[in-house]
Scaffold this active site. Sequence first.
Site, PDB file in Angstrom:
ATOM      1  N   MET A 194     -25.940   8.510  53.639  1.00  0.00           N
ATOM      2  CA  MET A 194     -25.619   8.373  55.167  1.00  0.00           C
ATOM      3  C   MET A 194     -26.776   7.713  55.623  1.00  0.00           C
ATOM      4  SD  MET A 194     -25.282  11.616  57.702  1.00  0.00           S
ATOM      5  CE  MET A 194     -23.514  11.803  57.494  1.00  0.00           C
ATOM      6  N   TYR A 238     -26.612   9.989  44.788  1.00  0.00           N
ATOM      7  CA  TYR A 238     -25.719  11.035  44.802  1.00  0.00           C
ATOM      8  C   TYR A 238     -24.506  10.348  43.185  1.00  0.00           C
ATOM      9  CZ  TYR A 238     -26.272  13.057  49.089  1.00  0.00           C
ATOM     10  OH  TYR A 238     -27.163  13.622  50.350  1.00  0.00           O
ATOM     11  N   LYS A 276     -13.353  -9.073  71.922  1.00  0.00           N
ATOM     12  CA  LYS A 276     -12.890  -7.577  71.813  1.00  0.00           C
ATOM     13  C   LYS A 276     -13.885  -6.716  71.142  1.00  0.00           C
ATOM     14  CE  LYS A 276     -10.012  -9.462  68.001  1.00  0.00           C
ATOM     15  NZ  LYS A 276      -8.761  -9.773  67.679  1.00  0.00           N
ATOM     16  N   ARG A 305       3.715  -8.706  64.423  1.00  0.00           N
ATOM     17  CA  ARG A 305       2.713  -7.680  64.912  1.00  0.00           C
ATOM     18  C   ARG A 305       3.398  -7.802  66.589  1.00  0.00           C
ATOM     19  NH1 ARG A 305      -3.576  -8.404  64.487  1.00  0.00           N
ATOM     20  NH2 ARG A 305      -3.387  -9.762  66.104  1.00  0.00           N
TER      21      ARG A 305
HETATM   22  C1  LIG Z   1      -8.886 -11.146  67.347  1.00  0.00           C
HETATM   23  C2  LIG Z   1      -8.013 -12.117  67.880  1.00  0.00           C
HETATM   24  C3  LIG Z   1      -8.450 -13.582  67.840  1.00  0.00           C
HETATM   25  C4  LIG Z   1      -9.590 -14.097  67.236  1.00  0.00           C
HETATM   26  O1  LIG Z   1      -9.605 -13.908  65.885  1.00  0.00           O
HETATM   27  P1  LIG Z   1     -10.776 -14.597  64.816  1.00  0.00           P
HETATM   28  O2  LIG Z   1     -10.086 -14.509  63.519  1.00  0.00           O
HETATM   29  O3  LIG Z   1     -11.691 -13.483  65.119  1.00  0.00           O
HETATM   30  O4  LIG Z   1     -11.100 -15.878  65.370  1.00  0.00           O
HETATM   31  C5  LIG Z   1      -7.410 -14.377  68.503  1.00  0.00           C
HETATM   32  N1  LIG Z   1      -6.305 -14.224  68.983  1.00  0.00           N
HETATM   33  C6  LIG Z   1      -5.886 -12.957  68.921  1.00  0.00           C
HETATM   34  C7  LIG Z   1      -4.608 -12.538  69.545  1.00  0.00           C
HETATM   35  C8  LIG Z   1      -6.611 -11.783  68.409  1.00  0.00           C
HETATM   36  O5  LIG Z   1      -6.227 -10.631  68.385  1.00  0.00           O
END
Ligand SMILES: *Cc1c(COP(=O)(O)O)cnc(C)c1O
Length: 357
Positions: free
Chosen positions: A301, A253, A35, A130
């Site tokens: 930046m 800065y 992802k 969630r």
């Molecule tokens: C992102 C995600 C993972 C992978 O998580 P990691 O901690 O990067 O291994 C697995 N399952 C779900 C549902 C996720 O959203």
Amino acid sequence: MPRPIAATLSLNALQNNLQVVRRHSPKSKVWSVVKANAYGHGLARIWQGLQQTDGFALLDFNEAVLLREAGWHGPILLLEGFFSAQDLKEVSHYGLTTAVHSHWQLDALAKAEVSAPIDVYLKINSGMNRLGFHPKEAVEIWQQLRAISQVGEITLMTHFASADGPEGINGQLDKMEQGTHSISAPRCYANSAATLWHPQAHHDWVRPGIILYGASPSGRADDVANTGLQPVMTLSSEIIAVQSLEKGDRVGYSGRYQAEQSQRIGVVACGYADGYPRHAPSGTPIIVGGVNTRTLGTVSMDMLMVDLTPCPEAQIGTSVELWGKQLPIDDVAAAAGTLGYELMSALAQRVPVRVSA
Ligand SMILES: *Cc1c(COP(=O)(O)O)cnc(C)c1O
């Protein structure tokens, strides 16, 4: 004349890390989680380094289509499920597996016109709060799904909140067991942390993300130091200017760093618009010409400043590693109060990326 900054991605490291996952979970199939554009690495660039995986898990429909058009015919899992009933036509057309986490999705499935049954992941909320159904609903939802002709294979799924910490996963595993023990179906529970540290959660499929890219799920580099994981991304640049400070001179800065004695500092072509964390304080580790040193002052930046006291040979053109092969991304993230996850997935578009073997 490009800026000297670049991210180099090692496909060998990626392949190695998938092998590490297989060694930890030898009986499970592996969803490689790609992802967020493969955690910032670029899905199109790196997916072939993971060709030995059993499937790819992601959540953006466009990324699923990218994989299909690039020639991946194996399983693809939509971790967040589908977002509207209209999506199911495409889910079916591209042969995607989808999470199901809300009641409306059952109605949508039951009404969908599909070319072939859609495999689903029945998402149970075992404590993360969630996505997912309450464990008490699991049997009922499973039975409803089984009665929908548009639904193919059903796998039970949950996600752990603290697999990387002292709280662990037992509370969530107990809830899964209570709610689903009577269900005969494959199971997929483990993220990276559970893949490494909780074999009792491996079951039929594991779902690692961060460890494929060679960083630690806990944010502590030490926790993965003996696993054989290798960093996939190395972010490097060069010193583009040198300044000589007198005692009392201030840097950057707001003048957040003040020299306590005369010293040389270097200016690095890398700033927060490249994805380097602006919150990284003075003292964040960085490597100049192979030598460990530290950042000084506020990250700008496009530039940041480094202490050249430990590396007197450093000059304009000397190489700098922001994170990667020599410096764990977790160490930089820890200094900045975040995780490797955030740093790698925030690599900026403007940084040139090279893919190496
Ligand atoms: C992102 C995600 C993972 C992978 O998580 P990691 O901690 O990067 O291994 C697995 N399952 C779900 C549902 C996720 O959203």
